[in-house]
Motif scaffolding. Sequence first.
Motif, short mmCIF file in Angstrom:
data_model
loop_
_atom_site.label_atom_id
_atom_site.label_comp_id
_atom_site.label_asym_id
_atom_site.label_seq_id
_atom_site.Cartn_x
_atom_site.Cartn_y
_atom_site.Cartn_z
N PRO A 1 0.92 -1.04 -0.19
CA PRO A 1 0.15 -0.05 -0.16
C PRO A 1 0.99 1.43 0.06
CG PRO A 1 -0.04 -1.03 2.27
CD PRO A 1 0.84 -1.98 1.33
N THR A 2 0.22 2.45 -0.57
CA THR A 2 1.07 3.52 -0.78
C THR A 2 1.03 4.27 0.67
OG1 THR A 2 0.15 3.57 -2.59
CG2 THR A 2 1.46 5.45 -2.45
N THR A 3 2.18 3.80 1.60
CA THR A 3 1.88 4.49 3.09
C THR A 3 3.41 4.82 3.43
OG1 THR A 3 2.01 2.30 3.79
CG2 THR A 3 0.03 3.17 3.85
N THR A 4 4.36 4.67 2.55
CA THR A 4 6.05 5.24 2.63
C THR A 4 6.30 5.65 1.42
OG1 THR A 4 6.95 2.94 2.10
CG2 THR A 4 6.22 3.30 4.38
N VAL A 5 7.31 6.55 1.39
CA VAL A 5 8.06 7.05 0.25
C VAL A 5 8.36 5.87 -0.81
CG1 VAL A 5 9.87 8.46 -0.74
CG2 VAL A 5 8.14 9.23 1.00
N PRO A 6 9.23 4.89 -0.11
CA PRO A 6 9.66 3.79 -0.93
C PRO A 6 8.38 3.20 -1.66
CG PRO A 6 10.72 3.88 1.06
CD PRO A 6 9.82 4.85 1.22
N SER A 7 7.21 2.87 -1.01
CA SER A 7 6.09 2.21 -1.66
C SER A 7 5.56 3.22 -2.73
CB SER A 7 5.21 1.96 -0.66
OG SER A 7 4.51 2.68 0.07
N LEU A 8 5.49 4.38 -2.40
CA LEU A 8 5.09 5.19 -3.52
C LEU A 8 5.90 5.14 -4.79
CD1 LEU A 8 3.46 7.62 -4.74
CD2 LEU A 8 5.29 9.38 -3.44
N ARG A 9 7.39 5.28 -4.64
CA ARG A 9 8.27 4.95 -5.76
C ARG A 9 8.05 3.46 -6.43
NH1 ARG A 9 8.90 9.83 -5.72
NH2 ARG A 9 10.18 10.81 -4.10
#
Length: 446
Positions: free
Chosen positions: A102-110
């Motif tokens: 899930p998009t809950t950290t900057v690395p996961s956004l990347r």
Amino acid sequence: MSDAELVLRSTRVITPEGTRAASVAVSAGKITAVLPYDAEIPAGARLEDFGDHVLLPGLVDTHVHVNDPGRTEWEGFWTATRAAAAGGITTLIDMPLNSLPPTTTVPSLRVKQDVARDKAHIDVGFWGGALPDNVKDLRPLQDAGVFGFKAFLSPSGVDEFPHLDQDRLAQSLAEIAGFDGLLIVHAEDPHHLDAAPQQGGPRYADFLASRPRDAEDTAIANLIAQARRLRARVHILHLSSSDALPLIRAARAEGVCVTVETCPHYLTLTAEEVPDGASEFKCCPPIREAANRDLLWEALADGTIDCVVTDHSPSTADLKTDDFATAWGGISGLQLSLSAVWTEARARGHGLEDVVRWMSTRTAALVGLGASKGAIAPGHDADFAVLAPDETFTVDPAGLQHRNRVTAYAGKTLSGVVKSTWLRGQRIAVDGAFTEPKGTLLTRPQ
Ligand SMILES: [Zn+2]
């Protein structure tokens, strides 16, 4: 007009000042001028004349679950953005859950951005997620360009995206208010859901009773109280309960920063028509009665509800079992949302200008993209849908572009056929054919 590469002409162009015959000049992917209909076409510019078909700004859908990566068999960027393009949508903002991670950290956004980059047929941006344990990640996500943060106040349906209790909500909201961010909230109160009868099984009436209006109303009252106390900006996702409208009107009147969306399925479908076992109609909060729907339309008309978004939330067909308690909750609406809303809107006396305001202008403004999206005006991106508003079609699931062709609209006859869709001055979809992906990944304007 000397710098125009392309001129789009129609007898009905929907501009912020109203609908009129016009020629829209485009250069380098931007609208450079909205000119009189019979303006001279500069040498070297290409003319596209749409006759009496309506030219409207591409829709901006701020509530879409793409599920990619991790649950790509449910939906992916390639298929979701094609479905969107087929439906006249040129920008979508992806929800932070149902993908893995899930998009809950900057690395996961990347990770998400990397997956989406080469598959996006339209422009794509990302919401972040607010979980009980990621307060420290919120500001870095904001700095990395997410458009805001989604939180649940009751279980989300997936284990990796736990909900916030009132204390955690206060903590996250204080942090987000500290950098003037936006919290968007799935507002159903878990205690009211627990207290409701949980029959299970195929009867829609039992499912409706399991997600009562007071669960929404209570969660919204609590959220408004927190927003007032913390002077925070909050947005209520997918409003279904019309009983919450007086609360929202009162909060607005006293200056609380609260905006509200609803969805095509709450505006066009009714509990009375859902066949037992038909879990393609299951979503949370649920589709309610016809009288409830009438009040949602009133609230759209008077501006209490700001905008209409799909909450496109697909799964594989096998998860849409005939038991409403266990079936996946979510309705896939990207491709049909414009036609579905337009069909009902016109029957209720609304114009296409209203639909554009709800589904493009106000959604763009919600995510801070009002200077580039959501209007046919100089300086805006040359994103358009071309619509034949009086043509009708009957929904055949075989013609849908999203990955799993489950739909709550099968067999319905809708008004409004999207003839073509344009992104930054390029035609990306026409008659069920698509170009290679030309979408851009968006970040929140700083
Ligand atoms: Zn959703």
